[in-house]
Design a protein around this motif. Sequence first.
Motif, PDB file in Angstrom:
ATOM      1  N   LEU A  70       0.810  -1.221   0.000  1.00  0.00           N
ATOM      2  CA  LEU A  70       0.000   0.000   0.000  1.00  0.00           C
ATOM      3  C   LEU A  70       0.841   1.268   0.000  1.00  0.00           C
ATOM      4  CD1 LEU A  70      -2.756  -1.056   2.539  1.00  0.00           C
ATOM      5  CD2 LEU A  70      -2.966  -0.885   0.042  1.00  0.00           C
ATOM      6  N   SER A  71       2.056   1.197   0.496  1.00  0.00           N
ATOM      7  CA  SER A  71       2.883   2.399   0.604  1.00  0.00           C
ATOM      8  C   SER A  71       4.005   2.453  -0.430  1.00  0.00           C
ATOM      9  CB  SER A  71       3.471   2.494   2.015  1.00  0.00           C
ATOM     10  OG  SER A  71       4.268   1.369   2.303  1.00  0.00           O
ATOM     11  N   LEU A  72       4.025   1.519  -1.369  1.00  0.00           N
ATOM     12  CA  LEU A  72       5.100   1.508  -2.371  1.00  0.00           C
ATOM     13  C   LEU A  72       5.015   2.721  -3.292  1.00  0.00           C
ATOM     14  CD1 LEU A  72       7.514  -0.042  -3.605  1.00  0.00           C
ATOM     15  CD2 LEU A  72       5.861  -1.061  -5.192  1.00  0.00           C
ATOM     16  N   MET A  73       3.830   3.008  -3.766  1.00  0.00           N
ATOM     17  CA  MET A  73       3.646   4.106  -4.717  1.00  0.00           C
ATOM     18  C   MET A  73       3.066   5.312  -3.984  1.00  0.00           C
ATOM     19  SD  MET A  73       2.351   2.138  -8.174  1.00  0.00           S
ATOM     20  CE  MET A  73       0.669   1.980  -7.681  1.00  0.00           C
ATOM     21  N   ASP A  74       3.017   6.426  -4.678  1.00  0.00           N
ATOM     22  CA  ASP A  74       2.391   7.622  -4.128  1.00  0.00           C
ATOM     23  C   ASP A  74       0.883   7.435  -4.221  1.00  0.00           C
ATOM     24  OD1 ASP A  74       2.013  10.164  -3.122  1.00  0.00           O
ATOM     25  OD2 ASP A  74       2.230  11.132  -5.081  1.00  0.00           O
ATOM     26  N   GLY A  75       0.281   6.949  -3.150  1.00  0.00           N
ATOM     27  CA  GLY A  75      -1.133   6.597  -3.142  1.00  0.00           C
ATOM     28  C   GLY A  75      -1.304   5.115  -3.363  1.00  0.00           C
ATOM     29  N   PRO A  76      -2.428   4.569  -2.951  1.00  0.00           N
ATOM     30  CA  PRO A  76      -2.630   3.120  -3.049  1.00  0.00           C
ATOM     31  C   PRO A  76      -2.794   2.645  -4.493  1.00  0.00           C
ATOM     32  CG  PRO A  76      -4.641   4.185  -2.311  1.00  0.00           C
ATOM     33  CD  PRO A  76      -3.581   5.253  -2.365  1.00  0.00           C
ATOM     34  N   PRO A  77      -2.398   1.407  -4.743  1.00  0.00           N
ATOM     35  CA  PRO A  77      -2.614   0.847  -6.078  1.00  0.00           C
ATOM     36  C   PRO A  77      -4.083   0.469  -6.277  1.00  0.00           C
ATOM     37  CG  PRO A  77      -1.691  -0.816  -4.640  1.00  0.00           C
ATOM     38  CD  PRO A  77      -1.745   0.457  -3.843  1.00  0.00           C
ATOM     39  N   GLU A  78      -4.451   0.245  -7.529  1.00  0.00           N
ATOM     40  CA  GLU A  78      -5.785  -0.292  -7.824  1.00  0.00           C
ATOM     41  C   GLU A  78      -5.825  -1.776  -7.508  1.00  0.00           C
ATOM     42  OE1 GLU A  78      -7.170   0.577 -11.873  1.00  0.00           O
ATOM     43  OE2 GLU A  78      -5.611   2.118 -11.918  1.00  0.00           O
ATOM     44  N   VAL A  79      -4.709  -2.444  -7.808  1.00  0.00           N
ATOM     45  CA  VAL A  79      -4.645  -3.895  -7.653  1.00  0.00           C
ATOM     46  C   VAL A  79      -3.221  -4.314  -7.310  1.00  0.00           C
ATOM     47  CG1 VAL A  79      -4.246  -4.340 -10.117  1.00  0.00           C
ATOM     48  CG2 VAL A  79      -5.313  -6.100  -8.720  1.00  0.00           C
ATOM     49  N   VAL A  82      -7.838  -5.326   1.751  1.00  0.00           N
ATOM     50  CA  VAL A  82      -9.303  -5.348   1.698  1.00  0.00           C
ATOM     51  C   VAL A  82      -9.864  -4.063   2.301  1.00  0.00           C
ATOM     52  CG1 VAL A  82     -11.369  -6.519   2.563  1.00  0.00           C
ATOM     53  CG2 VAL A  82      -9.448  -7.863   1.673  1.00  0.00           C
ATOM     54  N   ASP A  83      -9.338  -3.664   3.457  1.00  0.00           N
ATOM     55  CA  ASP A  83      -9.802  -2.443   4.119  1.00  0.00           C
ATOM     56  C   ASP A  83      -9.565  -1.206   3.264  1.00  0.00           C
ATOM     57  OD1 ASP A  83     -10.637  -3.986   6.260  1.00  0.00           O
ATOM     58  OD2 ASP A  83      -8.948  -3.414   7.565  1.00  0.00           O
TER      59      ASP A  83
END
Length: 131
Positions: free
Chosen positions: A60-69, A90-91
């Motif tokens: 969840l923290s790899l990119m700037d903002g959450p991924p879609e998948v 999931v959350d």
Amino acid sequence: MKFQANSPDASMIQAYGPDWLQVGQRRLEASVLLGSDGAMADWACDRFDALNADLFAQTLSLMDGPPEVVVFGSGTRLRFPRPQWLRALVDARVGVETMDLGAACRTYNILAGEGRRVVLAALLEPVPPST
């Protein structure tokens, strides 16, 4: 017909084997998180039994903002993560797809090439030496 990704800036997987990936000219021989925006991080896990919720939450923290998948490459064979390991995803309403490593690499390339916000969580387990 020439194939060209819609998103040329995406980090694409050039090749893969049972215990390695090649991203551009870089050969990776340890588990890795790879984001379609070019982000990359070591994923501190070298076997399926060592996976846990904290490792999946890192996606969840790899990119700037959450991924879609998140596409989880479970190694040389298909193995599904325990539901409790995926709670943070999931959350956050992030989709998760589980595949063997080869299918995960191909799927990641397709989604990244389309410009989707995708993270590949690639489990690269050591291959035992041949006897």
